[in-house]
Design an enzyme around this catalytic site. Structure first.
Site, PDB file in Angstrom:
ATOM      1  N   ASP A   1      72.242  35.600  12.709  1.00  0.00           N
ATOM      2  CA  ASP A   1      73.123  34.437  12.551  1.00  0.00           C
ATOM      3  C   ASP A   1      72.400  33.155  12.157  1.00  0.00           C
ATOM      4  O   ASP A   1      73.049  32.188  11.747  1.00  0.00           O
ATOM      5  CB  ASP A   1      73.890  34.182  13.851  1.00  0.00           C
ATOM      6  CG  ASP A   1      75.168  34.996  13.944  1.00  0.00           C
ATOM      7  OD1 ASP A   1      75.520  35.662  12.951  1.00  0.00           O
ATOM      8  OD2 ASP A   1      75.818  34.971  15.008  1.00  0.00           O
TER       9      ASP A   1
ATOM     10  N   HIS B   1      67.724  36.913   5.206  1.00  0.00           N
ATOM     11  CA  HIS B   1      66.511  37.597   5.649  1.00  0.00           C
ATOM     12  C   HIS B   1      66.060  38.533   4.530  1.00  0.00           C
ATOM     13  O   HIS B   1      66.805  39.413   4.088  1.00  0.00           O
ATOM     14  CB  HIS B   1      66.772  38.384   6.925  1.00  0.00           C
ATOM     15  CG  HIS B   1      67.059  37.516   8.118  1.00  0.00           C
ATOM     16  ND1 HIS B   1      66.144  36.606   8.618  1.00  0.00           N
ATOM     17  CD2 HIS B   1      68.154  37.422   8.912  1.00  0.00           C
ATOM     18  CE1 HIS B   1      66.672  35.992   9.670  1.00  0.00           C
ATOM     19  NE2 HIS B   1      67.878  36.457   9.862  1.00  0.00           N
TER      20      HIS B   1
ATOM     21  N   GLY C   1      76.298  37.329   4.439  1.00  0.00           N
ATOM     22  CA  GLY C   1      75.276  36.430   3.918  1.00  0.00           C
ATOM     23  C   GLY C   1      74.058  36.323   4.812  1.00  0.00           C
ATOM     24  O   GLY C   1      73.355  35.318   4.776  1.00  0.00           O
ATOM     25  N   LYS C   2      73.759  37.383   5.578  1.00  0.00           N
ATOM     26  CA  LYS C   2      72.667  37.317   6.550  1.00  0.00           C
ATOM     27  C   LYS C   2      71.422  38.087   6.111  1.00  0.00           C
ATOM     28  O   LYS C   2      70.301  37.669   6.394  1.00  0.00           O
ATOM     29  CB  LYS C   2      73.144  37.856   7.903  1.00  0.00           C
ATOM     30  CG  LYS C   2      74.315  37.073   8.508  1.00  0.00           C
ATOM     31  CD  LYS C   2      74.835  37.740   9.773  1.00  0.00           C
ATOM     32  CE  LYS C   2      76.033  37.003  10.342  1.00  0.00           C
ATOM     33  NZ  LYS C   2      76.570  37.655  11.570  1.00  0.00           N
ATOM     34  N   VAL C   3      71.615  39.225   5.459  1.00  0.00           N
ATOM     35  CA  VAL C   3      70.498  40.112   5.134  1.00  0.00           C
ATOM     36  C   VAL C   3      70.551  40.512   3.663  1.00  0.00           C
ATOM     37  O   VAL C   3      71.599  40.944   3.166  1.00  0.00           O
ATOM     38  CB  VAL C   3      70.538  41.388   6.014  1.00  0.00           C
ATOM     39  CG1 VAL C   3      69.459  42.377   5.583  1.00  0.00           C
ATOM     40  CG2 VAL C   3      70.382  41.032   7.488  1.00  0.00           C
TER      41      VAL C   3
END
Length: 352
Positions: free
Chosen positions: A255, A271, A299-301
């Protein structure tokens, strides 16, 4: 007493921690890359972990969920800290407090029996984690020590990282066992965040502290945890996550990309690298089993260097960490000392 079994008969074979330095798993893992199923997935994940080590711009975040230290993985994590293979840890409280700090106090975990009579264990003051035993009386000492540390601190709201640094300081001042995740992180400046800090021995100690110190209390600010870890992401945009299990540590760490965007840093990177070891199933919609590809939709990894391994961590971690250790991609990495960075940032805010 329901049986004539004695405590000392059950608490006699300590769990021994795996030493990845003592054997080279690289040839085995490389051969696994030419097989199938989770063996091939593990080999690809090992290559991604090695790539993280060789990327000197990348800050590596290790997340810990499940009973890992009690199961013999403490030394693996310590070796990764010692060799600058990880820069941040996000964990459950059990691994850091009930297990690692517990062992730093001089106590041990013991090999047990998953088919034991738990009523008998309860009468003997022995706690069970599947096939591992813990002396409940010793665990109460760990609880009490957390209250002692809280009582020694100036009243106020602290991040879990700040409290865990005081735990490291306590180990040093009391000349306890320094072969500890808590101590080595303190020594190397590696931040350790436990977002659900009350959900472990720390919770019992802090409840005792607050109950007996009305109006002059130490408390844990989980929002400060989130802000501090997000600040690290903003300061060091390229990140890799190495996740053992899921739960709060996994979600909390993923997050921070979104949190940075909320703070106005719209160009922050997802990430870049991501590995997760889990036995959870994605089909029930739970976070622990949700795939890294799914995290990309949030939209995190990023999905270029990501790998799920559906395996139990005591099997996978020694192979993954051992591979990265013996490949020596970490040799050029320098300590980032994000603890010092966060201290400087806090001092700057205070002086504004």
């Amino acid at each position: 007493m329901l049986t004539n079994v004695k405590r000392e008969d059950l608490l006699k074979e300590p769990v021994r921690h795996i030493d990845i330095k003592s054997f080279d798993v690289v040839p085995l893992v490389d051969q696994m890359g030419d097989t199938a199923f989770q063996a091939r997935n593990l080999a690809r994940a090992a290559s991604i972990l090695d790539r993280m080590q060789r990327d000197e711009d990348c800050a590596v975040i290790l997340t810990l969920a499940g009973s890992l230290v009690s199961a013999g993985l403490k030394q693996v994590i310590i070796d990764m800290i010692e060799h600058n293979m990880i820069d941040v840890i996000v964990s459950t409280g059990a691994n850091i407090v009930d297990q690692d700090f517990f062992e730093a106090l001089g106590f041990k975990h013991y090999k047990g029996d998953p088919l034991a009579d738990d009523t008998v264990l309860r009468e003997l003051h022995i706690d069970r984690i599947y096939d591992t035993y813990i002396d409940e009386d010793e665990l109460r000492i760990c609880d009490d020590t957390m209250a002692v540390i809280a009582n020694s601190m100036k009243p106020g709201a602290y991040s879990s990282r700040e409290f865990i640094m005081e735990m490291g300081r306590y180990i040093a001042e009391k000349n306890l066992d320094r072969n500890s995740i808590v101590y080595k992180s303190f020594e190397k400046g590696v931040p350790v965040f436990v977002p659900a800090f009350s959900d472990c021995s720390a919770g019992f100690g802090l409840v005792h502290h607050q109950w007996n110190n009305p109006g002059a209390q130490v408390s844990i600010d989980s929002v400060k945890d989130f802000r501090e870890l997000t600040g690290i992401k903003i300061a060091n945009d390229k990140t890799g996550i190495f996740m053992l299990g899921g739960g709060v540590p996994k979600n909390f760490t993923q997050d921070i990309v979104v949190a940075a965007e909320v703070l106005g840093y719209e160009e922050v990177s997802m990430h870049t690298y991501a590995i997760q070891v889990t036995v959870a199933d994605e089909r029930d919609g739970g976070l622990s089993g949700s795939t890294l590809k799914e995290a990309s939709s949030w939209g995190k990894v990023d999905t270029v260097f990501e790998q799920m391994i559906f395996s139990e961590a005591t099997i996978a971690l020694p192979l993954l960490a051992g591979y990265a250790y013996h490949k020596k991609g970490w040799a050029a990495r320098k300590p980032r000392n994000f603890n010092a960075f966060l201290a400087e940032e806090a001092e700057g805010v205070k002086n504004c």
